[in-house]
Motif scaffolding. Structure first.
Motif, PDB file in Angstrom:
ATOM      1  N   ARG A  93     -45.183 -29.887   9.827  1.00  0.00           N
ATOM      2  CA  ARG A  93     -46.315 -30.460  10.561  1.00  0.00           C
ATOM      3  C   ARG A  93     -45.899 -30.929  11.959  1.00  0.00           C
ATOM      4  NH1 ARG A  93     -51.022 -32.418   8.482  1.00  0.00           N
ATOM      5  NH2 ARG A  93     -50.136 -32.410   6.378  1.00  0.00           N
ATOM      6  N   HIS A  94     -44.690 -31.481  12.059  1.00  0.00           N
ATOM      7  CA  HIS A  94     -44.241 -32.010  13.345  1.00  0.00           C
ATOM      8  C   HIS A  94     -44.057 -30.905  14.382  1.00  0.00           C
ATOM      9  CE1 HIS A  94     -40.543 -30.682  11.411  1.00  0.00           C
ATOM     10  NE2 HIS A  94     -39.946 -30.710  12.589  1.00  0.00           N
ATOM     11  N   LEU A  95     -43.747 -29.699  13.926  1.00  0.00           N
ATOM     12  CA  LEU A  95     -43.581 -28.582  14.855  1.00  0.00           C
ATOM     13  C   LEU A  95     -44.929 -28.113  15.402  1.00  0.00           C
ATOM     14  CD1 LEU A  95     -40.840 -26.483  13.000  1.00  0.00           C
ATOM     15  CD2 LEU A  95     -40.540 -27.962  14.998  1.00  0.00           C
ATOM     16  N   PHE A  99     -47.821 -27.402  19.577  1.00  0.00           N
ATOM     17  CA  PHE A  99     -48.631 -26.258  20.005  1.00  0.00           C
ATOM     18  C   PHE A  99     -49.481 -26.645  21.212  1.00  0.00           C
ATOM     19  CE2 PHE A  99     -49.166 -23.068  16.294  1.00  0.00           C
ATOM     20  CZ  PHE A  99     -47.801 -23.102  16.048  1.00  0.00           C
ATOM     21  N   ARG A 100     -49.607 -25.741  22.155  1.00  0.00           N
ATOM     22  CA  ARG A 100     -50.479 -25.988  23.302  1.00  0.00           C
ATOM     23  C   ARG A 100     -51.941 -25.873  22.909  1.00  0.00           C
ATOM     24  NH1 ARG A 100     -47.467 -21.643  26.908  1.00  0.00           N
ATOM     25  NH2 ARG A 100     -47.059 -20.907  24.779  1.00  0.00           N
ATOM     26  N   ILE A 101     -52.241 -25.053  21.904  1.00  0.00           N
ATOM     27  CA  ILE A 101     -53.590 -24.930  21.354  1.00  0.00           C
ATOM     28  C   ILE A 101     -53.473 -25.177  19.852  1.00  0.00           C
ATOM     29  CG2 ILE A 101     -55.571 -23.410  20.995  1.00  0.00           C
ATOM     30  CD1 ILE A 101     -54.678 -21.864  23.507  1.00  0.00           C
ATOM     31  N   ILE A 102     -53.991 -26.299  19.385  1.00  0.00           N
ATOM     32  CA  ILE A 102     -53.835 -26.689  17.989  1.00  0.00           C
ATOM     33  C   ILE A 102     -54.778 -25.855  17.114  1.00  0.00           C
ATOM     34  CG2 ILE A 102     -53.940 -28.570  16.329  1.00  0.00           C
ATOM     35  CD1 ILE A 102     -51.758 -28.865  18.405  1.00  0.00           C
ATOM     36  N   PRO A 103     -54.243 -25.193  16.079  1.00  0.00           N
ATOM     37  CA  PRO A 103     -55.088 -24.390  15.190  1.00  0.00           C
ATOM     38  C   PRO A 103     -55.808 -25.259  14.167  1.00  0.00           C
ATOM     39  CG  PRO A 103     -52.825 -24.312  14.452  1.00  0.00           C
ATOM     40  CD  PRO A 103     -52.817 -25.115  15.724  1.00  0.00           C
ATOM     41  N   THR A 104     -56.829 -24.687  13.554  1.00  0.00           N
ATOM     42  CA  THR A 104     -57.494 -25.326  12.422  1.00  0.00           C
ATOM     43  C   THR A 104     -56.855 -24.783  11.144  1.00  0.00           C
ATOM     44  OG1 THR A 104     -59.584 -25.518  13.621  1.00  0.00           O
ATOM     45  CG2 THR A 104     -59.677 -25.648  11.209  1.00  0.00           C
ATOM     46  N   VAL A 105     -56.261 -25.664  10.362  1.00  0.00           N
ATOM     47  CA  VAL A 105     -55.570 -25.260   9.142  1.00  0.00           C
ATOM     48  C   VAL A 105     -56.280 -25.873   7.949  1.00  0.00           C
ATOM     49  CG1 VAL A 105     -53.385 -25.268   7.887  1.00  0.00           C
ATOM     50  CG2 VAL A 105     -53.376 -25.169  10.392  1.00  0.00           C
ATOM     51  N   VAL A 131     -46.940 -19.568  17.883  1.00  0.00           N
ATOM     52  CA  VAL A 131     -46.644 -19.240  16.485  1.00  0.00           C
ATOM     53  C   VAL A 131     -45.245 -18.658  16.354  1.00  0.00           C
ATOM     54  CG1 VAL A 131     -47.280 -17.745  14.550  1.00  0.00           C
ATOM     55  CG2 VAL A 131     -49.055 -18.934  15.829  1.00  0.00           C
ATOM     56  N   MET A 132     -44.871 -17.779  17.268  1.00  0.00           N
ATOM     57  CA  MET A 132     -43.542 -17.162  17.192  1.00  0.00           C
ATOM     58  C   MET A 132     -42.436 -18.175  17.504  1.00  0.00           C
ATOM     59  SD  MET A 132     -44.336 -13.325  18.656  1.00  0.00           S
ATOM     60  CE  MET A 132     -42.761 -12.633  18.133  1.00  0.00           C
ATOM     61  N   GLU A 133     -42.742 -19.140  18.350  1.00  0.00           N
ATOM     62  CA  GLU A 133     -41.775 -20.213  18.615  1.00  0.00           C
ATOM     63  C   GLU A 133     -41.634 -21.104  17.379  1.00  0.00           C
ATOM     64  OE1 GLU A 133     -40.835 -23.792  21.835  1.00  0.00           O
ATOM     65  OE2 GLU A 133     -42.673 -22.606  22.020  1.00  0.00           O
ATOM     66  N   LEU A 134     -42.732 -21.321  16.671  1.00  0.00           N
ATOM     67  CA  LEU A 134     -42.686 -22.091  15.426  1.00  0.00           C
ATOM     68  C   LEU A 134     -41.756 -21.417  14.416  1.00  0.00           C
ATOM     69  CD1 LEU A 134     -43.815 -24.189  13.334  1.00  0.00           C
ATOM     70  CD2 LEU A 134     -45.623 -22.516  12.863  1.00  0.00           C
ATOM     71  N   MET A 135     -41.879 -20.096  14.263  1.00  0.00           N
ATOM     72  CA  MET A 135     -41.035 -19.363  13.313  1.00  0.00           C
ATOM     73  C   MET A 135     -39.561 -19.490  13.684  1.00  0.00           C
ATOM     74  SD  MET A 135     -43.247 -15.915  12.418  1.00  0.00           S
ATOM     75  CE  MET A 135     -42.942 -15.157  14.028  1.00  0.00           C
ATOM     76  N   GLU A 136     -39.289 -19.458  14.979  1.00  0.00           N
ATOM     77  CA  GLU A 136     -37.907 -19.582  15.456  1.00  0.00           C
ATOM     78  C   GLU A 136     -37.358 -20.984  15.213  1.00  0.00           C
ATOM     79  OE1 GLU A 136     -34.307 -18.775  17.774  1.00  0.00           O
ATOM     80  OE2 GLU A 136     -35.694 -17.592  16.577  1.00  0.00           O
TER      81      GLU A 136
END
Length: 354
Positions: A93-95, A99-105, A131-136
């Motif tokens: 969650r902290h990652l 995000f510059r644009i927060i998604p709806t989860v 999203v790809m930075e999150l995976m990294e």
């Protein structure tokens, strides 16, 4: 007794057919910081081989089929949904707060599945980058994530210059192994072998061919023996002769042969009964396909079905070549040492109509 043959989905466990060398080869890259590009015609078992290798490695992985992606924002959402399957929301969650644009989860209370969506109209490139930075960031050098992108050649039609953007992101990532699958050999070769392409020499290129006949024969005989104790060896040969050792259609035909043997043990010509059943079942689908083909395509398919010569002078060589490439791109024709119709049962349907 359960049918010992499986087709139409990713094949694993006891349904998996050999491919030991290929699985070990893929594992070599999973255990290194390198990336792999795997090319073969549709239904040759790319996804099953990769899934087997990843399972053996014990690594975390996510898979997205680009053919099912409709936009860059959809690609970002699908990657994130798959990511949540291997990483619980509360742990990362902290990652997401970065995000510059927060998604709806949202989470389905009954199934536990997570859905991800973004507000319409936002910059899709930013979504994908985040999203790809999150995976990294969620992984380390010793705990790399495996990301499998199937039908990767479709990335070229998804958005302009998306290949450049993806390569720019991927080349900076140190904690992800990418396995990029594709069924369009000419397009995949252009993406990874042309010097002007952003993905030039991005990873090791691997081609997956048909299964070695001897290995496939052993696989079939072992599973047919209980049902056909007296002729399982001969029947395995007949199945492979008919399908040309194509992984998907061999499993399909063997499954039908086994089922007939179990339900109709008195049936003598079981192979032809199975072929007739499959062709009849899919006859309406084949007819719909046929009606949508152009005249030149129909002529080529008829010639291929009957092993006829394509250089008859009836059509210009350039016209025939262009049509063959289009049929190959659409998955109706494959090329190994020669052009042939991909589906042997469609070929049978065509022959019955000539």
């Amino acid at each position: 007794m359960e049918n010992p043959f499986k087709f139409g989905t990713v094949v694993e466990a006891e349904y998996f057919t050999d491919r030991v060398k290929e699985v070990n080869y893929i594992n070599q890259f999973i255990q290194s910081p390198n990336h792999l590009i795997l090319i073969s015609p549709r239904r040759f078992g790319k996804s099953s081989v990769v899934a087997k290798a990843i399972t053996q490695s014990g690594r975390k992985s996510i898979t997205v089929n680009i053919q099912q992606v409709v936009s860059v924002a959809d690609l970002a959402a699908k990657l994130m949904r798959e990511f949540f399957k291997v990483h619980p929301m509360e742990r990362i969650r902290h990652l997401i707060t970065h995000f510059r644009i927060i998604p709806t989860v949202t989470t389905n209370a009954l199934t536990g599945t997570v859905d991800v969506s973004f507000q319409p109209g936002v910059d899709a490139t930013i979504l994908l980058e985040d999203v790809m930075e999150l995976m990294e960031k969620a992984h380390t050098e010793s705990d790399r994530l495996v990301v499998v992108l199937d039908e990767f050649q479709e990335i070229l039609d998804l958005a302009p210059r998306l290949d450049k953007k993806l390569r720019a992101i991927m080349q900076e990532q140190k904690h992800i192994n990418y396995i990029l699958l594709g069924s369009q050999e000419s397009m995949m070769t252009d993406i990874f072998e042309k010097k002007k392409s952003p993905f030039y020499h991005f990873g090791e290129l691997m081609r997956l061919g048909k299964l070695p006949r001897d290995n496939f024969h052993e696989y079939l005989t072992v599973r047919l023996e209980n049902c056909f104790p007296n002729n399982h060896d001969e029947l395995a040969d007949d199945i492979l002769d008919y399908t040309g050792s194509h992984p998907y259609y061999t499993q399909q035909l063997a499954s039908n042969v086994w089922q007939i043997g179990m339900l109709q043990p008195e049936q003598k010509d079981v192979l032809h009964v199975a072929v007739d059943r499959i062709v009849t079942t899919h006859g309406l689908d084949y007819e719909r396909l046929w009606l949508n083909f152009k005249r030149t395509n129909k002529w080529i398919l008829q010639r291929l079905a009957s092993n006829g010569n394509l250089q008859t002078g009836e059509h210009r060589t350039s016209t025939v070549y262009s049509a063959l490439k289009r049929l190959q791109k659409d998955g109706y024709v494959i090329y190994s040492d020669r052009y042939e119709i991909e589906d042997p049962f469609f070929k049978e349907w065509i022959l019955r109509g000539i």
